[in-house]
Design an enzyme around this catalytic site. Structure first.
Site, PDB file in Angstrom:
ATOM      1  N   GLU A 161      68.086  42.002  -2.230  1.00 22.45           N
ATOM      2  CA  GLU A 161      68.924  41.496  -1.154  1.00 22.45           C
ATOM      3  C   GLU A 161      69.474  42.692  -0.387  1.00 22.45           C
ATOM      4  OE1 GLU A 161      71.272  37.539  -1.974  1.00 22.45           O
ATOM      5  OE2 GLU A 161      71.518  38.874  -3.695  1.00 22.45           O
ATOM      6  N   GLU A 194      68.871  32.024 -11.171  1.00 21.95           N
ATOM      7  CA  GLU A 194      68.379  32.652  -9.942  1.00 21.95           C
ATOM      8  C   GLU A 194      68.202  34.138 -10.202  1.00 21.95           C
ATOM      9  OE1 GLU A 194      70.641  31.800  -6.399  1.00 21.95           O
ATOM     10  OE2 GLU A 194      70.233  33.798  -5.574  1.00 21.95           O
TER      11      GLU A 194
END
Length: 555
Positions: A447, A442
């Site tokens: 974020e 990932e």
């Protein structure tokens, strides 16, 4: 000798004088030392070498009646102290030089008596190669090697022969670690400029008006936080750098053998109250130094000629300029309505265990949660009862429509606000169904969590480093929820680098053994709560992530 000795002495004398003014009887009578005599002998001095053997070493002996302590000013911007009156000092200015050495003998009540002598001594030490490497023969600017692990670190300093004396055994800063700490944001802005004026090595610290202080010495800048902090502190002015033989406990085969002594309290960016640094290694573009703090601790600094705020020049595929390669995927979000179905599909529902993160939202494909209008994609998280959940939002992906290996991923976004919001733009290994996470890999390009406003995260997850133990970095970016910022990730077979507005957030080394060498697809979503999003503000109503564009370039 360290500046620390000066400060200690000043505090000691100041306290004694203060005590005498308040109550003279506390220390007894004020008695100045008498019969002060200062003698010296030059090491290696003989008939053939009347000014010494070239080591520059001179032994001093001071005696006096009623003396409690002796302090020395050696006339070369360095000082020392001795309770016995005996000390040794190395004069390192190349060639034959005369210095006026002053000794102050301190008696009871802080009363002092002084004497001066002139010392003519020969020093043969020089390191012309170091001067050339530091300056390039003219002037050269050095920066923190912020992308390297251990660019700032600390270890022991003792004479035990312990191998820990050679590296930062106690603490080693992770790449760009200080960018994530608001109290340390000034550090990576510093510029250390070395220049050569004839044979004289000069130095300037350009620190934009702020210095990162070790908490033990914050009082020098008027601070009282109790921890390391950036304080307003002016470092303007040119310092003279004297090169001297190394005298630290690091074995000779693990250091250059040269130390740098900065005049007038000069220091190398991070304030640890020393003006002397041992050069561990030095090349044209990389320097490792070791400075002693309080005698017990050694701080290690790594510097580079690469500016950490512009690691890759424009057009080079890094944090600034036009990305390298050709544009192979883009969505400019110019057509109003739902997201382009030729590029995006939906994840709806709650997934397994809140998509594996205990998230609190129900993902929908409703226009209330996701739409394109006025040139931007809008994903909105809303507080509302829906399908057994108390929040709704949306999550879209390119799975089955566009998957790729390597490239530069760039997007412009304005992020939501509110405790519990968790927007993300990221990629997942396309083989995740047969190669379950984290084995599939990932890459989190961006974020953000509303519970830590204005901090951006860039992270990878892989076997051995996933979830709360993932390989990630942070960067404080002002106004991420009120302004659009440019996010860029450069993904190659050698590394994955994360940037915001051209400033690097994190650097990950890639290799054939990691799951980052195959196809991934992109995902955009706004989660609520969960393992990373944290507690949701009970007053939260709704908030939106806006994306102006997203593009992928490949060479």
């Amino acid at each position: 000798m360290k500046i620390f000795n000066k400060i200690c002495l000043m505090l000691f004398v100041g306290l004694m004088l203060s005590g005498c003014q308040e109550d003279d009887t506390e220390f007894g009578p004020i008695t100045a030392p008498s019969n002060l005599n200062l003698t010296f002998s030059i090491v290696g001095q003989d008939a053939a070498n009347p000014q010494g053997d070239g080591s520059g070493l001179v032994s001093f002996t001071a005696t006096a009646d009623n003396a409690l302590n002796y302090t020395f000013n050696f006339g070369d911007d360095r000082t020392g102290s001795s309770f016995t009156g005996s000390t040794q000092h190395r004069f390192v200015s190349p060639g034959l030089n005369t210095f006026s050495v002053i000794v102050n003998a301190t008696g009871t009540g802080g009363a002092t008596t002084s004497q001066a002598v002139e010392v003519t001594v020969f020093s043969a030490f020089n390191d012309d190669e170091a001067k050339q490497l530091l300056t390039g023969g003219g002037s050269k600017t050095w920066y923190w090697a912020a992308a390297e692990t251990g660019h700032l670190g600390v270890g022991p300093n003792n004479n035990s022969g312990d191998a820990n004396n050679t590296f930062p055994a106690f603490y080693a800063a992770q790449p760009f670690e200080k960018n994530a700490a608001p109290e340390a944001l000034c550090l990576y802005m510093d510029q250390l400029v070395f220049s050569l004026n004839g044979d004289q090595l000069n130095y300037q610290l350009n620190n934009m008006g702020q210095t990162y202080f070790n908490g033990s010495f914050e009082s020098v800048a008027g601070g009282s936080n109790g921890f390391d902090f950036c304080y307003d502190y002016n470092t303007a002015g040119t310092k003279v750098v004297t090169l001297a033989p190394s005298q630290t406990v690091v074995p000779e085969d693990q250091k250059r053998g040269t130390s740098m002594i900065f005049s007038d309290g000069g220091f190398m960016s991070y304030f640890i109250n020393t003006s002397e640094y041992d050069i561990i290694s030095l090349t044209e573009n990389r320097m490792v130094v070791r400075g002693i703090m309080n005698g017990d601790l050694a701080w290690y600094h790594i510097f580079s000629t690469d500016d950490p705020n512009a690691i890759v020049p424009p057009g080079g595929g890094g944090g600034t300029g036009t990305p390298a390669g050709s544009l192979v995927f883009s969505d400019e979000f110019d057509v109003a309505g739902a997201p382009d179905p030729t590029k995006w599909t939906f994840d709806t529902g709650t997934g397994n265990d809140g998509f594996g993160n205990n998230e609190e939202q129900f993902y929908t494909d409703r226009s209330e949660n996701i739409s394109v209008s006025n040139g931007t994609l809008k994903i909105t998280a809303i507080k509302e009862a829906f399908m057994g959940k108390q929040y709704t939002s949306s999550r879209i992906k390119t799975e089955g429509l566009y998957q790729f290996t390597y490239g530069t991923i760039e997007f412009s976004a304005k992020l939501p606000t509110g405790g519990g919001t968790w927007p993300a733009i990221w990629s997942l290994g396309a083989d995740y169904q047969t190669n379950p996470w984290p084995a599939a890999g990932e890459i989190d390009y961006m974020e953000h969590i509303g519970n830590n406003q204005d901090v951006i995260y860039g992270t990878v997850h892989r076997p051995g480093a996933s979830g709360g133990n993932a390989d990630g970095g942070e960067l404080r970016v002002p106004n991420v929820s009120t302004e659009f910022h440019t996010y860029r990730t450069v993904w190659t077979a050698e590394s994955i680098r994360f940037f915001v507005d051209g400033q690097q957030v994190h650097l990950v080394s890639n290799n054939a053994n990691l799951p980052f060498n195959k196809d991934f697809f992109m995902i955009m979503n706004v989660a609520m709560g969960g393992n990373f999003g944290g507690n949701i503000d009970p007053n939260f109503i709704q908030s939106t992530m806006e994306v102006d564009y997203i593009r992928v370039y490949q060479e």
